[in-house]
Design a protein around this motif. Structure first.
Motif, short mmCIF file in Angstrom:
data_model
loop_
_atom_site.label_atom_id
_atom_site.label_comp_id
_atom_site.label_asym_id
_atom_site.label_seq_id
_atom_site.Cartn_x
_atom_site.Cartn_y
_atom_site.Cartn_z
N TRP A 97 0.71 3.94 -2.89
CA TRP A 97 0.57 5.64 -2.39
C TRP A 97 1.64 6.56 -2.83
O TRP A 97 1.56 7.78 -3.51
CB TRP A 97 0.12 5.45 -1.07
CG TRP A 97 -1.10 5.41 -0.55
CD1 TRP A 97 -1.99 4.16 -0.55
CD2 TRP A 97 -2.12 6.61 -0.22
NE1 TRP A 97 -3.10 4.60 -0.21
CE2 TRP A 97 -3.39 5.76 -0.02
CE3 TRP A 97 -1.94 7.84 -0.07
CZ2 TRP A 97 -4.53 6.63 0.46
CZ3 TRP A 97 -3.31 8.63 0.12
CH2 TRP A 97 -4.37 7.85 0.44
N ALA A 116 0.70 -1.17 0.19
CA ALA A 116 0.00 -0.01 0.00
C ALA A 116 0.93 1.21 0.16
O ALA A 116 0.56 2.34 -0.68
CB ALA A 116 -0.90 0.11 1.09
N TYR A 142 -5.73 6.60 -2.61
CA TYR A 142 -4.93 7.47 -3.44
C TYR A 142 -5.49 7.93 -4.73
O TYR A 142 -4.85 8.92 -5.32
CB TYR A 142 -3.72 6.68 -3.42
CG TYR A 142 -3.63 5.55 -4.75
CD1 TYR A 142 -3.73 5.70 -6.00
CD2 TYR A 142 -3.40 4.33 -4.23
CE1 TYR A 142 -3.55 4.78 -6.92
CE2 TYR A 142 -3.45 3.19 -5.03
CZ TYR A 142 -3.53 3.45 -6.46
OH TYR A 142 -3.51 2.37 -7.37
N ARG A 175 -2.71 -5.00 -6.24
CA ARG A 175 -3.89 -5.24 -5.32
C ARG A 175 -4.03 -6.98 -5.13
O ARG A 175 -4.40 -7.52 -4.04
CB ARG A 175 -5.44 -4.67 -5.91
CG ARG A 175 -6.50 -5.00 -4.89
CD ARG A 175 -7.63 -4.41 -5.19
NE ARG A 175 -8.11 -5.01 -6.34
CZ ARG A 175 -8.53 -4.52 -7.56
NH1 ARG A 175 -8.24 -3.14 -7.56
NH2 ARG A 175 -8.79 -5.21 -8.50
N VAL A 212 -7.53 0.80 0.11
CA VAL A 212 -5.89 1.01 -0.63
C VAL A 212 -6.12 1.98 -1.71
O VAL A 212 -5.33 3.10 -2.00
CB VAL A 212 -5.11 -0.23 -0.45
CG1 VAL A 212 -3.86 0.35 -1.18
CG2 VAL A 212 -4.75 -0.66 0.96
N MET A 213 -6.60 1.45 -2.72
CA MET A 213 -6.59 2.01 -4.03
C MET A 213 -7.54 3.14 -4.05
O MET A 213 -7.45 4.21 -4.91
CB MET A 213 -6.88 0.72 -5.02
CG MET A 213 -6.10 -0.21 -4.97
SD MET A 213 -5.73 -1.57 -6.18
CE MET A 213 -4.82 -0.78 -7.46
N MET A 230 -1.84 -8.00 -2.69
CA MET A 230 -2.40 -7.94 -1.34
C MET A 230 -3.26 -8.69 -0.88
O MET A 230 -3.27 -9.14 0.42
CB MET A 230 -2.95 -6.36 -1.23
CG MET A 230 -1.52 -5.24 -1.42
SD MET A 230 -2.00 -3.45 -0.92
CE MET A 230 -3.18 -3.17 -2.45
#
Length: 241
Positions: free
Chosen positions: A34, A30, A177, A149, A173-174, A152
């Motif tokens: 970012w 992550a 940002y 992703r 997470v996505m 993760m």
């Protein structure tokens, strides 16, 4: 047990991870996303492009190049990490068998996301020399984000984290940002993106954790939506100042 969680017990003991280690890997990936795509591309990259070219098709083209460079860094970081772990892209779903329904839903998702983008304006039949190049670059950008992703979600899956929480993490997470626009943070952009990426995360889990449906769906937003998709980022930056 829901269909999303039906495969939790099928994880081989050889790949099961302690929760702390899994969450640590998620936090590290992550941070990469970012810093590279969020701060590097959405913040400073889009700000530089907007100040140089404005919200023009040329600006959209150069912003696509900026994101492609960021996507390349993400993929290099991901593959380097995987090599240290003795893994390949197949471990996160590359070329993994999926279902026709998952692919169909992925295609539908991409078409609907594109349609929502054009609902704000723009010409879906716009022809320019930049567009074919941006289509190709967009596929790579989509692949980079989906692979990151998937990495993760795979770590959380190995720690037997419930699928619904995996899906939420993918969206947070996505989506987070994607709310960075220049030096501003747009809660509206972030909320919309959270929904979109949570849906993609759900398709990934539902589609037998294959990258195929989500890469197709995400790619279509660029293939059908660029240059308007990239230009909308620059337009938003102009509104925010």
């Amino acid at each position: 047990m829901t269909s999303f969680d039906a495969d939790r017990g099928s994880i081989p003991d050889s790949v099961v991870l302690p929760p702390g280690q899994a969450w640590g890997r998620v936090a590290a990936m992550a941070a990469i996303l970012w810093v590279i795509l969020g701060i590097g591309c959405f913040s400073f990259g889009s700000r530089w492009v907007h100040s140089t070219f404005g919200a023009t098709i040329q600006g959209a083209f150069f912003l696509s190049l900026v994101f492609t460079a960021g996507a390349l860094v993400v993929v290099v970081a991901l593959r380097s990490w995987q090599r240290r772990l003795g893994e390949t892209l197949s471990d996160i779903g590359w070329r993994r068998p999926t279902t026709r329904r998952a692919i169909a839903v992925g295609v539908l998702f991409g078409v609907l996301w594109t349609a929502m983008g054009y609902s704000r304006g723009g010409n879906p039949l716009e022809l320019s020399w930049q567009r074919p190049i941006m289509m190709i670059l967009g596929v790579y950008i989509a692949f980079a984000e989906e692979a990151a992703r998937a990495f993760m979600l795979t770590q959380l899956h190995r720690a037997r984290v419930p699928a619904i929480l995996q899906i939420a993490v993918g969206g947070i997470v996505m989506g987070g940002y994607h709310g960075l626009i220049g030096l501003h943070f747009s809660p509206l952009y972030a909320a919309f993106s959270f929904i979109m990426f949570a849906v993609l995360s759900a398709i990934y889990v539902w589609g037998r954790r294959s990258l195929t449906p989500v890469v197709i769906g995400h790619s279509l937003t660029h293939v059908l939506g660029d240059p308007e998709l990239m230009r909308s980022i620059l337009v938003g930056l102009g509104y925010l100042g």
